[in-house]
Scaffold this motif. Structure first.
Motif, PDB file in Angstrom:
ATOM      1  N   HIS A 146      -8.836  -6.897 -20.733  1.00 40.04           N
ATOM      2  CA  HIS A 146      -9.930  -8.003 -20.626  1.00 40.04           C
ATOM      3  C   HIS A 146     -10.751  -7.530 -22.158  1.00 40.04           C
ATOM      4  CE1 HIS A 146     -14.745  -7.629 -19.492  1.00 40.04           C
ATOM      5  NE2 HIS A 146     -14.665  -8.653 -19.926  1.00 40.04           N
ATOM      6  N   PHE A 147     -11.052  -8.532 -22.240  1.00 36.74           N
ATOM      7  CA  PHE A 147     -12.220  -8.743 -24.118  1.00 36.74           C
ATOM      8  C   PHE A 147     -13.286 -10.203 -23.668  1.00 36.74           C
ATOM      9  CE2 PHE A 147      -8.209  -7.215 -24.773  1.00 36.74           C
ATOM     10  CZ  PHE A 147      -8.124  -6.069 -25.770  1.00 36.74           C
ATOM     11  N   HIS A 148     -14.327  -8.765 -24.424  1.00 41.55           N
ATOM     12  CA  HIS A 148     -14.891 -10.499 -24.689  1.00 41.55           C
ATOM     13  C   HIS A 148     -15.082 -11.101 -25.762  1.00 41.55           C
ATOM     14  CE1 HIS A 148     -18.493  -6.937 -22.652  1.00 41.55           C
ATOM     15  NE2 HIS A 148     -18.083  -8.135 -21.450  1.00 41.55           N
ATOM     16  N   VAL A 149     -15.375 -12.563 -25.628  1.00 42.01           N
ATOM     17  CA  VAL A 149     -15.073 -13.495 -26.622  1.00 42.01           C
ATOM     18  C   VAL A 149     -16.388 -12.760 -28.072  1.00 42.01           C
ATOM     19  CG1 VAL A 149     -15.059 -15.815 -28.235  1.00 42.01           C
ATOM     20  CG2 VAL A 149     -14.353 -15.491 -25.520  1.00 42.01           C
ATOM     21  N   TYR A 150     -17.684 -12.538 -27.510  1.00 38.71           N
ATOM     22  CA  TYR A 150     -17.968 -11.819 -28.580  1.00 38.71           C
ATOM     23  C   TYR A 150     -17.395 -11.419 -29.294  1.00 38.71           C
ATOM     24  CZ  TYR A 150     -22.220  -9.795 -30.469  1.00 38.71           C
ATOM     25  OH  TYR A 150     -23.916  -8.709 -31.006  1.00 38.71           O
ATOM     26  N   CYS A 151     -17.132  -9.324 -28.834  1.00 41.39           N
ATOM     27  CA  CYS A 151     -16.335  -8.551 -29.525  1.00 41.39           C
ATOM     28  C   CYS A 151     -15.442  -9.045 -30.369  1.00 41.39           C
ATOM     29  CB  CYS A 151     -16.156  -7.335 -28.642  1.00 41.39           C
ATOM     30  SG  CYS A 151     -17.422  -6.707 -27.531  1.00 41.39           S
ATOM     31  N   ILE A 152     -14.473  -9.647 -30.094  1.00 42.34           N
ATOM     32  CA  ILE A 152     -13.358 -10.614 -31.115  1.00 42.34           C
ATOM     33  C   ILE A 152     -13.946 -10.314 -32.245  1.00 42.34           C
ATOM     34  CG2 ILE A 152     -11.566 -11.791 -31.271  1.00 42.34           C
ATOM     35  CD1 ILE A 152     -11.148  -9.684 -29.620  1.00 42.34           C
ATOM     36  N   THR A 153     -14.353 -11.643 -32.179  1.00 43.43           N
ATOM     37  CA  THR A 153     -16.208 -11.855 -33.058  1.00 43.43           C
ATOM     38  C   THR A 153     -16.493 -10.982 -34.397  1.00 43.43           C
ATOM     39  OG1 THR A 153     -17.760 -13.206 -31.494  1.00 43.43           O
ATOM     40  CG2 THR A 153     -15.963 -14.682 -31.983  1.00 43.43           C
ATOM     41  N   GLU A 154     -17.098 -10.709 -33.448  1.00 43.35           N
ATOM     42  CA  GLU A 154     -17.801  -9.446 -34.329  1.00 43.35           C
ATOM     43  C   GLU A 154     -16.826  -8.339 -35.339  1.00 43.35           C
ATOM     44  OE1 GLU A 154     -21.350  -7.695 -34.526  1.00 43.35           O
ATOM     45  OE2 GLU A 154     -21.532 -10.044 -34.314  1.00 43.35           O
TER      46      GLU A 154
END
Length: 249
Positions: A169-177
């Motif tokens: 599970h990965f937030h889209v936000y966390c990958i872009t950060e």
């Protein structure tokens, strides 16, 4: 009070924009988000635009928001913040980042999307594992260790990619950060220096570590190709190589 204007770009005519490709990052003068590879460049002023920002759709709908109608806007919403300064007042309901430029806004339901985020793929198949793009989660993100995104005083649920097997599970936000932080440190070498050690630790107690790392490298390449507005990267091994080097550090 929120404010929003619908001013056009510095010049109205898009005829001067030509599609070009460079193997480096750029800041889109439309949505103000980062891009990579293909972009439209104006021969007059040098402005660069994502393909999605160069050819926006006046009104759109999205299957994750049934019944909501989004209107394309040239300018973001702002409000007066501390020390009487204007600050951005809206976040993208997909990636969770601030809306700083071109956007799609639903006035009735108070929803906002970046032009590139509305194009995120609903389903990814990576090495036989199926990832679904979802709006609600019950597990913790493998990067931040939380279910919800922490955004200062702003609340945004954000979207996540979750494997159907339930392991990832990965937030889209966390990958872009991760990419943003690396970009601020290393400039155009950001993609080569993205630190994936958090994700490695996430898999420390799981079997099949090498399979996990291979999957994550491919997963990030595909996700970034959508967020950066360059679908041509889906067929390229460039990002996989860059992330491979970063994971070996």
């Amino acid at each position: 009070m929120y404010s929003m204007t619908r001013s056009l770009t510095s010049h109205d005519c898009y005829d001067h924009y030509k599609l070009k490709t460079y193997a480096k990052m750029f800041n889109c003068d439309g949505c103000k988000m980062k891009g990579f590879g293909e972009r439209y460049i104006c021969n007059l002023c040098g402005h660069e635009l994502h393909k999605e920002c160069r050819n926006p759709t006046p009104t759109i709908s999205h299957e994750y928001f049934p019944g909501s109608i989004f209107e394309f806007l040239n300018e973001p919403f702002t409000k007066m913040g501390r020390k009487n300064r204007k600050v951005f007042s809206k976040c993208c309901d997909a990636c969770g980042k601030d809306i700083c430029g071109f956007n799609y806004h639903c006035e009735t339901d108070n929803l906002d999307l970046h032009p590139c985020c509305r194009k995120l793929q609903k389903k990814l198949v990576i090495d036989g594992t199926i990832f679904d793009l979802v709006t609600k989660v019950s597990s913790k993100c493998g990067k931040c260790g939380k279910k919800k995104i922490s955004r200062d005083e702003k609340f945004v649920l954000g979207w996540s990619y979750i494997s159907q097997c339930g392991k990832y599970h990965f937030h889209v936000y966390c990958i872009t950060e991760m990419v943003h932080e690396a970009y601020m440190k290393h400039g155009d070498l950001a993609l080569e220096n993205v630190d994936l050690r958090e994700l490695v630790r996430y898999n420390r107690n799981r079997a099949g570590g090498n399979t996990f790392l291979t999957m994550i490298k491919t997963f990030i390449k595909i996700l970034l190709s959508a967020l950066l507005g360059d679908p041509t990267m889906l067929a390229s091994n460039v990002l996989v190589e860059l992330f491979s080097r970063g994971m070996q550090q």
